[in-house]
Motif scaffolding. Structure first.
Motif, mmCIF file in Angstrom:
data_model
loop_
_atom_site.group_PDB
_atom_site.id
_atom_site.type_symbol
_atom_site.label_atom_id
_atom_site.label_comp_id
_atom_site.label_asym_id
_atom_site.label_seq_id
_atom_site.Cartn_x
_atom_site.Cartn_y
_atom_site.Cartn_z
ATOM 1 N N LEU A 180 0.829 -1.210 0.000
ATOM 2 C CA LEU A 180 0.000 0.000 0.000
ATOM 3 C C LEU A 180 0.863 1.259 0.000
ATOM 4 O O LEU A 180 0.498 2.268 -0.601
ATOM 5 C CB LEU A 180 -0.943 -0.008 1.208
ATOM 6 C CG LEU A 180 -2.064 -1.065 1.138
ATOM 7 C CD1 LEU A 180 -2.795 -1.165 2.470
ATOM 8 C CD2 LEU A 180 -3.037 -0.763 0.004
ATOM 9 N N ILE A 181 2.018 1.187 0.656
ATOM 10 C CA ILE A 181 2.946 2.333 0.633
ATOM 11 C C ILE A 181 3.446 2.566 -0.796
ATOM 12 O O ILE A 181 3.463 3.694 -1.299
ATOM 13 C CB ILE A 181 4.126 2.092 1.597
ATOM 14 C CG1 ILE A 181 3.619 2.150 3.045
ATOM 15 C CG2 ILE A 181 5.232 3.117 1.376
ATOM 16 C CD1 ILE A 181 4.599 1.596 4.056
ATOM 17 N N LYS A 182 3.812 1.486 -1.449
ATOM 18 C CA LYS A 182 4.250 1.597 -2.849
ATOM 19 C C LYS A 182 3.146 2.152 -3.730
ATOM 20 O O LYS A 182 3.371 2.993 -4.597
ATOM 21 C CB LYS A 182 4.640 0.213 -3.388
ATOM 22 C CG LYS A 182 6.019 -0.253 -3.024
ATOM 23 C CD LYS A 182 6.284 -1.506 -3.825
ATOM 24 C CE LYS A 182 7.656 -2.089 -3.536
ATOM 25 N NZ LYS A 182 7.860 -3.345 -4.278
ATOM 26 N N LEU A 183 1.978 1.641 -3.480
ATOM 27 C CA LEU A 183 0.823 2.062 -4.265
ATOM 28 C C LEU A 183 0.565 3.550 -4.071
ATOM 29 O O LEU A 183 0.306 4.292 -5.024
ATOM 30 C CB LEU A 183 -0.401 1.248 -3.811
ATOM 31 C CG LEU A 183 -1.613 1.168 -4.713
ATOM 32 C CD1 LEU A 183 -1.229 0.701 -6.108
ATOM 33 C CD2 LEU A 183 -2.641 0.205 -4.109
ATOM 34 N N LYS A 184 0.667 3.981 -2.832
ATOM 35 C CA LYS A 184 0.442 5.397 -2.521
ATOM 36 C C LYS A 184 1.471 6.265 -3.252
ATOM 37 O O LYS A 184 1.126 7.300 -3.829
ATOM 38 C CB LYS A 184 0.534 5.604 -1.011
ATOM 39 C CG LYS A 184 0.141 6.997 -0.565
ATOM 40 C CD LYS A 184 0.288 7.141 0.935
ATOM 41 C CE LYS A 184 0.090 8.591 1.351
ATOM 42 N NZ LYS A 184 0.361 8.769 2.791
#
Lengths: 180, 224
Positions: A171-175
């Motif tokens: 999710l961090i990467k996605l953000k």
């Protein structure tokens, strides 16, 4: 042709108790929302029931729409998605799973509904494609199938804490990707 | 299980909340936090807007024909009268011509007679109380404003709703505590079994011929 401005106008009128606006909103958005409840619940009768409850929520919550900051279709689809997933989780806790063959898309759904459905650009798919396939799948399963961390841990056969760490990193990467 | 992102990279609970991955107690805690933190709220909105595009590929499916009627029954069935009123009030109306046929004159209120129709209009939220009496012998509607009134720069407009017809404007509620409206004969016939309502409007009344603001009070016309 129903525009997003029309949808917003209907919601604002519904907040004042306008039943004609409610009918107009239903006519222009119900096929999309039924598609969503059907996709999540995979059962036509349950999806129909969920759709009814969704529009009842919409009628009652229309007055709070303005303050939530969402675009009108996002607001509607999010209500439909969340409600369908709540039902799905309730069903999963019960002993019977009533899986049915997924309904095919109904070509009779009006051109207006089609236009609304395709009006949003799908940037998140591009960003999910940058993740390893199993992690992208986990995000999609959480959103569209209501998988919990436990469901995902069982599915991927990894410990709960591992899946949690794993998905948070994704999710961090996605953000990062989405904010570019 | 390897990953090229460091463990301590920051991630608020907004994404997990939007995905439904938090436990119920974690979700409540996040909501409380979000109510105090506008940035967190903005972050949630961003996630929701992005995630919703995962439904772009979901094709619309026409719901069963009966579904809308079932929704309407579930919503409006129990309080049919009340709901249909507000919806009628908000609906399109061709009432302008009829509204022009009536005007307010300030007269002392007559005593109610046996065939009068009365409606007690109460707007609880704004402390409004208006009594309306219609005298079919003289086709006059007397309104007594007992408490409350419109906000600064606003007026209240009086509407008659008969059956399934669109609301008909009867004019503006006068500034004076009491006033009368002379009702045209063709409108007077609609009072029996009808409903009166007050809506909040800009000065001069609704510009559209249909109520444009909040419906502040609704009451059926009953025999004395």
């Amino acid at each position: 042709m129903t525009t997003l401005e029309d949808i917003e106008h209907y919601i604002n009128r519904i907040a004042l108790g306008d039943r004609d606006a409610f009918a107009s909103l239903y006519n222009s958005t119900s096929a999309k929302l039924f598609g969503v409840t059907l996709r999540v619940l995979n059962n036509r009768a349950e999806a129909d029931d969920a759709l009814q409850e969704v529009y009842i929520k919409v009628w009652r919550a229309a007055g709070r729409y303005q303050s939530n900051g969402l675009s009108p279709m996002t607001w509607l689809i999010t209500i439909a998605r969340n409600h369908a997933i709540d039902r799905l989780r309730t069903r999963k806790k019960g002993q019977t799973g009533l899986d049915e063959v997924a309904e095919l898309a109904d070509p009779a759904a009006g051109p207006e509904a089609q236009a609304i459905a395709s009006s949003q650009r799908a940037q998140i798919n591009d960003c999910l494609d940058e993740l390893p396939a199993d992690r992208a799948k986990a995000v999609r399963r959480a959103y569209l199938d209501g998988d919990t961390y436990q469901d995902l841990a069982d599915l991927m056969q990894v410990p709960l804490n591992t899946i949690r760490t794993w998905l948070r990193r994704s999710l961090i990467k996605l953000k990062d990707c989405l904010s570019q | 299980m390897t990953d090229d992102v460091t463990d301590d990279a920051p991630l608020s609970a907004a994404a997990e909340y939007a995905l439904g991955l938090l436990t119920p107690s974690e979700a409540r805690a996040f909501e409380e936090q979000m109510n105090r933190d506008i940035n967190l709220r903005a972050e949630l909105v961003l996630w929701q807007e992005h995630l919703v595009t995962l439904t772009d590929d979901i094709a619309p499916v026409a719901p069963p024909e009966h579904t809308f009627q079932e929704i309407a029954d579930r919503l409006f069935g129990v309080q049919q009268k009340r709901w249909s009123l507000t919806s009628l009030l908000a609906g399109a109306a061709s009432a302008i011509a009829l509204a022009a046929a009536v005007a307010f004159v300030i007269l002392p209120a007559p005593n109610p007679s046996h065939n009068d129709l009365i409606a007690g209009l109460v707007g609880d939220e704004i402390g409004l109380q208006v009594d309306a009496v219609f005298d079919p012998d003289t086709n006059t509607l007397t309104v007594d404003r007992l408490a409350g009134g419109p906000a600064e720069g606003r007026v209240f407009e009086i509407w008659l709703i008969a059956g399934d017809d669109a609301p008909v404007s009867l004019g503006l509620l006068p500034d004076a505590p009491s006033g009368q409206v002379k009702i045209a004969t063709e409108l007077a016939a609609l009072f029996a079994g009808g409903v009166l309502a007050l809506s909040d409007e800009p000065p001069g009344g609704s510009p559209t011929g249909a109520p444009t603001g909040d419906v502040v009070a609704v009451a059926p016309l009953n025999s004395v």
